[in-house]
Write an enzyme that holds these catalytic residues in place. Structure first.
Site, PDB file in Angstrom:
ATOM      1  NE  ARG A   1       7.626   4.036   9.611  1.00  0.00           N
ATOM      2  CZ  ARG A   1       6.501   4.193   8.900  1.00  0.00           C
ATOM      3  NH1 ARG A   1       6.077   3.254   8.091  1.00  0.00           N
ATOM      4  NH2 ARG A   1       5.812   5.313   8.986  1.00  0.00           N
TER       5      ARG A   1
ATOM      6  N   PRO B   1       0.795  -1.229   0.000  1.00  0.00           N
ATOM      7  CG  PRO B   1      -0.071  -1.067   2.151  1.00  0.00           C
ATOM      8  CD  PRO B   1       0.584  -2.034   1.212  1.00  0.00           C
ATOM      9  CG  ASN B   2      -0.165   4.318   1.420  1.00  0.00           C
ATOM     10  OD1 ASN B   2      -1.124   4.917   0.962  1.00  0.00           O
ATOM     11  ND2 ASN B   2      -0.199   3.702   2.584  1.00  0.00           N
TER      12      ASN B   2
ATOM     13  NE  ARG C   1       4.038   6.482   1.672  1.00  0.00           N
ATOM     14  CZ  ARG C   1       4.404   5.261   1.997  1.00  0.00           C
ATOM     15  NH1 ARG C   1       4.894   4.445   1.098  1.00  0.00           N
ATOM     16  NH2 ARG C   1       4.276   4.853   3.235  1.00  0.00           N
TER      17      ARG C   1
ATOM     18  CG  ASP D   1      -0.407 -17.142   8.351  1.00  0.00           C
ATOM     19  OD1 ASP D   1       0.701 -17.166   8.936  1.00  0.00           O
ATOM     20  OD2 ASP D   1      -1.503 -17.187   8.965  1.00  0.00           O
TER      21      ASP D   1
ATOM     22  NE  ARG E   1      10.863   5.477   8.246  1.00  0.00           N
ATOM     23  CZ  ARG E   1       9.819   5.429   7.421  1.00  0.00           C
ATOM     24  NH1 ARG E   1       9.767   4.498   6.488  1.00  0.00           N
ATOM     25  NH2 ARG E   1       8.843   6.315   7.526  1.00  0.00           N
TER      26      ARG E   1
ATOM     27  CG  ASN F   1       8.377  -2.227  -0.099  1.00  0.00           C
ATOM     28  OD1 ASN F   1       7.965  -2.400   1.056  1.00  0.00           O
ATOM     29  ND2 ASN F   1       8.911  -1.084  -0.502  1.00  0.00           N
TER      30      ASN F   1
ATOM     31  CG  LEU G   1      11.705   2.307  -1.505  1.00  0.00           C
ATOM     32  CD1 LEU G   1      10.420   3.086  -1.682  1.00  0.00           C
ATOM     33  CD2 LEU G   1      12.630   2.502  -2.685  1.00  0.00           C
ATOM     34  CB  SER G   2      12.942   3.921   4.624  1.00  0.00           C
ATOM     35  OG  SER G   2      11.891   3.076   5.074  1.00  0.00           O
TER      36      SER G   2
ATOM     37  CG  HIS H   1       5.723  -2.380   9.872  1.00  0.00           C
ATOM     38  ND1 HIS H   1       7.030  -2.810   9.887  1.00  0.00           N
ATOM     39  CD2 HIS H   1       5.691  -1.371   8.942  1.00  0.00           C
ATOM     40  CE1 HIS H   1       7.741  -2.081   9.038  1.00  0.00           C
ATOM     41  NE2 HIS H   1       6.949  -1.207   8.444  1.00  0.00           N
TER      42      HIS H   1
ATOM     43  CB  ALA I   1       1.708   0.035   6.052  1.00  0.00           C
TER      44      ALA I   1
END
Ligand code: DQA
Length: 145
Positions: free
Chosen positions: A110, A9-10, A17, A86, A106, A73, A100-101, A79, A76
């Site tokens: 996270r 997501p995002n 962003r 599963d 952080r 990736n 990426l980060s 986490h 969110a």
């Protein structure tokens, strides 16, 4: 050999962003670089992005039929998602997790990944290079030299 790249997501908002965290490249820019590298490595590559947990679970289940290795990736959902964890555990297709980060540098929430322990390995903190290194790792995993 076919690699499936799954973006959570995002990540469709990359470029606009939080550029100070995620950089100024768009998802299309990163996918173009991955496509170029895949061509050089002589593997086929497919991209999938979803903001919906269940859709990602379904695509991972399908990947067992049509892919050799997954680069994911989970964003969110890294986490939060036992369901994606599963799904990765249920399929035979191996997965490499990328971020990426640097999720370990952080916020505390996270720093735990549900998906890391069911992935072959994790590459985190190198911006777009996390994806490119992940693709090289995926190819080496399936086609060891
Ligand atoms: C991310 C890190 C996650 O914590 C965050 O929720 C994302 C992106 C990364 O690539 O750095 O959406 O997975």
């Amino acid at each position: 050999m076919k690699v499936l790249v799954v973006h959570g997501p995002n990540l469709n908002l990359l470029g606009q962003r939080e550029p100070e965290v995620y950089g100024s490249l768009t998802l299309a820019d990163i996918e173009q670089e991955l496509s170029d590298l895949a061509q050089r490595l002589e593997v086929s590559i497919e991209f999938y992005q979803s903001n919906h947990e269940g859709e990602i679970v379904t695509r991972l289940q399908e990947a067992d039929q049509d892919c050799d290795v997954i680069l994911i990736n989970p964003a969110a959902f890294t986490h939060t998602s036992v369901a994606i964890r599963d799904a990765l555990a249920a399929i035979q297709c191996p997965a490499i997790e990328v971020h990426l980060s640097n999720i370990h540098a952080r916020e505390e929430f996270r720093q735990h990944s549900y998906t890391a322990s069911v992935s072959v390995g994790v590459i985190t903190g190198f911006g777009k290079e996390s994806y490119l290194l992940g693709l090289r790792a995926a190819v080496a995993l399936v086609q060891p030299s």
